[in-house]
Design a protein around this motif. Sequence first.
Motif, PDB file in Angstrom:
ATOM      1  N   CYS A 127      -5.274  -1.957   6.545  1.00 32.41           N
ATOM      2  CA  CYS A 127      -4.768  -1.130   7.656  1.00 32.41           C
ATOM      3  C   CYS A 127      -5.609   0.116   7.901  1.00 32.41           C
ATOM      4  CB  CYS A 127      -3.318  -0.748   7.406  1.00 32.41           C
ATOM      5  SG  CYS A 127      -2.218  -2.170   7.568  1.00 32.41           S
ATOM      6  N   HIS A 128      -5.875   0.901   6.847  1.00 29.75           N
ATOM      7  CA  HIS A 128      -6.644   2.139   7.039  1.00 29.75           C
ATOM      8  C   HIS A 128      -7.738   2.284   5.989  1.00 29.75           C
ATOM      9  CE1 HIS A 128      -2.412   2.727   8.388  1.00 29.75           C
ATOM     10  NE2 HIS A 128      -3.032   3.052   9.501  1.00 29.75           N
ATOM     11  N   GLY A 129      -7.978   1.219   5.235  1.00 34.75           N
ATOM     12  CA  GLY A 129      -9.123   1.205   4.338  1.00 34.75           C
ATOM     13  C   GLY A 129      -8.922   1.751   2.934  1.00 34.75           C
ATOM     14  N   SER A 130      -7.680   1.952   2.519  1.00 35.25           N
ATOM     15  CA  SER A 130      -7.483   2.425   1.133  1.00 35.25           C
ATOM     16  C   SER A 130      -7.932   1.361   0.140  1.00 35.25           C
ATOM     17  CB  SER A 130      -6.003   2.746   0.877  1.00 35.25           C
ATOM     18  OG  SER A 130      -5.621   3.895   1.583  1.00 35.25           O
ATOM     19  N   CYS A 170      -6.712  -2.446   1.118  1.00 33.66           N
ATOM     20  CA  CYS A 170      -5.714  -2.476   2.184  1.00 33.66           C
ATOM     21  C   CYS A 170      -6.444  -2.544   3.532  1.00 33.66           C
ATOM     22  CB  CYS A 170      -4.841  -1.224   2.131  1.00 33.66           C
ATOM     23  SG  CYS A 170      -3.607  -1.204   3.455  1.00 33.66           S
ATOM     24  N   HIS A 197       0.094   4.052   1.157  1.00 29.10           N
ATOM     25  CA  HIS A 197      -0.156   4.921   2.318  1.00 29.10           C
ATOM     26  C   HIS A 197       0.940   4.727   3.373  1.00 29.10           C
ATOM     27  CE1 HIS A 197      -2.484   5.829   6.182  1.00 29.10           C
ATOM     28  NE2 HIS A 197      -2.137   6.975   5.643  1.00 29.10           N
ATOM     29  N   GLN A 198       0.942   3.565   4.016  1.00 34.55           N
ATOM     30  CA  GLN A 198       1.978   3.317   5.028  1.00 34.55           C
ATOM     31  C   GLN A 198       2.572   1.924   4.887  1.00 34.55           C
ATOM     32  OE1 GLN A 198       0.637   4.374   8.998  1.00 34.55           O
ATOM     33  NE2 GLN A 198       0.428   6.520   8.465  1.00 34.55           N
ATOM     34  N   ARG A 199       2.560   1.416   3.665  1.00 36.09           N
ATOM     35  CA  ARG A 199       3.284   0.202   3.310  1.00 36.09           C
ATOM     36  C   ARG A 199       2.733  -1.093   3.921  1.00 36.09           C
ATOM     37  NH1 ARG A 199       7.329   0.869   0.281  1.00 36.09           N
ATOM     38  NH2 ARG A 199       8.275  -1.110   0.841  1.00 36.09           N
ATOM     39  N   CYS A 200       1.472  -1.163   4.261  1.00 41.61           N
ATOM     40  CA  CYS A 200       0.872  -2.453   4.616  1.00 41.61           C
ATOM     41  C   CYS A 200       0.742  -3.291   3.350  1.00 41.61           C
ATOM     42  CB  CYS A 200      -0.523  -2.256   5.202  1.00 41.61           C
ATOM     43  SG  CYS A 200      -0.535  -1.734   6.920  1.00 41.61           S
ATOM     44  N   CYS A 238       0.841  -1.201   0.000  1.00 38.89           N
ATOM     45  CA  CYS A 238       0.000   0.000   0.000  1.00 38.89           C
ATOM     46  C   CYS A 238       0.876   1.251   0.000  1.00 38.89           C
ATOM     47  CB  CYS A 238      -0.899  -0.026   1.227  1.00 38.89           C
ATOM     48  SG  CYS A 238      -1.989   1.404   1.347  1.00 38.89           S
ATOM     49  N   PRO A 249      -7.069   6.593   2.786  1.00 40.65           N
ATOM     50  CA  PRO A 249      -6.153   7.739   2.801  1.00 40.65           C
ATOM     51  C   PRO A 249      -4.993   7.705   1.814  1.00 40.65           C
ATOM     52  CG  PRO A 249      -5.697   6.298   4.668  1.00 40.65           C
ATOM     53  CD  PRO A 249      -6.927   5.762   4.000  1.00 40.65           C
TER      54      PRO A 249
HETATM   55  S1  FES Z   1      -1.281   1.409   4.909  1.00 44.18           S
HETATM   56 FE1  FES Z   1      -2.864   0.954   3.499  1.00 44.18          FE
HETATM   57  S2  FES Z   1      -4.421   2.331   4.047  1.00 44.18           S
HETATM   58 FE2  FES Z   1      -2.835   2.817   5.397  1.00 44.18          FE
END
Ligand code: FES
Length: 137
Positions: A101-104, A99, A84-87, A82, A117
């Motif tokens: 982690c935060h729903g992207s 994703c 966003h923050q690499r999940c 991802c 996000p």
């Molecule tokens: S790491 Fe994927 S939405 Fe935040």
Amino acid sequence: MTPHATRRTVLLTTGAVALAVGCGSDGGDGDGDGPSPDSGGPGQVLAATSDVPVGGGTVFKDAEVVVTQPAEGDFKAFSAICTHQRCLVAEVANGTIDCPCHGSRFRMTDGSVERGPATRPLPAERITVEGNSIRLG
Ligand code: FES
């Protein structure tokens, strides 16, 4: 007598240098051609085409690649990390790569952001489809 001796020495030395340079060039060309065939080889087999559902996709966690098949025979591949923050993205559902982690959500057709996000698309990965196999690269 001394001037003649000096001139011969110089000429012999020059000839020896020219020969050495010639040999060095030939050897260098031979070595340079060696690694080329390795770089043109096929990539690692990632999956069978049947592992990727039509209208959906599959996340290959070990390779960190997600492969989608928006239409039959039309395969796309993206980084599964991802932006966003690499999940690691978790699944492909309802036309998006999701994703946890935060729903992207990223569109399965081109990796673009459907919902944040995250603000940047998933980078495309290169794959080759050969018969029933999907290879990286
Ligand atoms: S790491 Fe994927 S939405 Fe935040």
